[in-house]
Design an enzyme around this catalytic site. Structure first.
Site, PDB file in Angstrom:
ATOM      1  N   HIS A  37     -10.151  13.631   1.409  1.00  0.00           N
ATOM      2  CA  HIS A  37      -9.681  13.035   2.675  1.00  0.00           C
ATOM      3  C   HIS A  37      -9.586  11.511   2.538  1.00  0.00           C
ATOM      4  CE1 HIS A  37     -11.799  16.772   4.171  1.00  0.00           C
ATOM      5  NE2 HIS A  37     -10.619  16.915   4.727  1.00  0.00           N
ATOM      6  N   GLU A 151      -2.681  18.156  -1.449  1.00  0.00           N
ATOM      7  CA  GLU A 151      -2.010  19.273  -2.135  1.00  0.00           C
ATOM      8  C   GLU A 151      -2.930  20.437  -2.458  1.00  0.00           C
ATOM      9  OE1 GLU A 151       0.070  17.807  -5.553  1.00  0.00           O
ATOM     10  OE2 GLU A 151       1.833  17.313  -4.351  1.00  0.00           O
TER      11      GLU A 151
END
Ligand code: PAF
Length: 285
Positions: A37, A151
């Site tokens: 993150h 991803e």
């Protein structure tokens, strides 16, 4: 760092910032923030005047009550991570704010057919409807922006891109590379639920992908190789597939070229996923 919890304050803030000419980088999360993150915050920070992050554990995307209950929550650490990585505004809406009727009535649902129905969509019924519905709402409140996603959730990005295209939303989706631990394990909030022993076996996911990348093999040979690596560590494989990177349709054994290998499996009661680009060669003979 500004902290907001109501949809109205969030909408007004984003609108006023845009009116003053600022561009917005948006990072939607469910908290339990880790370096993956943080890399999204950094990417947004490097391109935008303003970074808005959201933390909302969206119950509509959990098809399993126990999974929702076990989802890690680390509010103090999350706040620190957001602050240290340049987030200007942290939005943490309550369930009552986001889905006031939930669970008594199901609110409007966004369903992305095709790419949302296969793989994770097939294994976790309703999951992508929950994701698409909450992300559509987050986009609607924030307005024009670039939105950053990792991803590791490769199919989630494909679903969100399809939704943005189909609904002509004013959002550019940016995908950012997977962040891995030193031993290769893709960072995930779920890793916190693995025992020490399972944590070691979980490296089979990245090993399976590395094996596929380093062997010149057909799509089916890669599938078999990856499945073998996962099963060798006692992982209950949900899928080990090689797919088109946009449509996520399975690659046939006589195709060659750049594809995406996608893995999912359950280890110690925890569902893990991983993926990587691979180069397949056509089956010989
Ligand atoms: O990837 C996640 O954390 C969630 O699926 C998202 C995109 C924040 C929607 O709840």
């Amino acid at each position: 760092m500004l902290r907001l919890s109501t949809l109205e304050a969030w909408r007004e803030f984003a609108k006023s910032q845009r009116a003053s000419g600022r561009t917005i980088g948006l990072v939607p999360t469910m908290g339990a923030l880790h370096a993956g993150h943080e890399s999204l915050f950094d990417a947004a920070r490097s391109r935008h005047d303003l970074v808005i992050a959201t933390i909302f554990v969206n119950p509509r995307q959990f098809n399993d009550e126990n999974d929702l209950r076990a989802y890690p929550r680390t509010p103090e650490l999350d706040e620190r991570a957001a602050l240290e990585h340049g987030v200007d505004c942290l939005v943490e809406p309550t369930l009552e704010e986001m889905w006031p009727e939930y669970p008594n009535e199901t609110p409007t649902t966004v369903s992305v057919a095709g790419v949302g129905d296969i793989l994770e969509g097939a294994g976790r019924p309703g999951h992508f409807n929950g994701v698409a519905s909450v992300v559509a709402k987050i986009f609607a409140i924030t307005g024009e922006c670039r939105a950053y996603f990792g991803e590791k959730d490769f199919q989630q990005i494909a679903v969100i891109r399809q939704m943005v295209h189909d609904l002509a939303l004013d959002v550019e989706v940016v995908s950012c590379p997977i962040v891995r631990d030193a031993d290769g394990l893709a960072l995930s909030s779920r890793n916190a639920r693995l025992s020490d022993e399972a944590r070691i076996r979980a490296t089979a996911f990245s090993r399976a992908l590395a094996n596929a990348q380093s062997h010149a093999a057909s799509a089916n040979e890669m599938r078999a190789l990856m499945r073998e690596t996962l099963e060798g560590e006692g992982i209950d494989v949900a899928y080990a597939d090689v797919v088109d990177p946009v449509s996520l349709e399975s690659t046939s054994d006589d195709e060659a070229g750049e594809r995406r290998a996608l893995l999912a499996g359950v280890l110690d009661g925890v569902r893990l996923i991983d993926n990587a680009p691979v180069m397949v060669r056509a089956r010989r003979g």
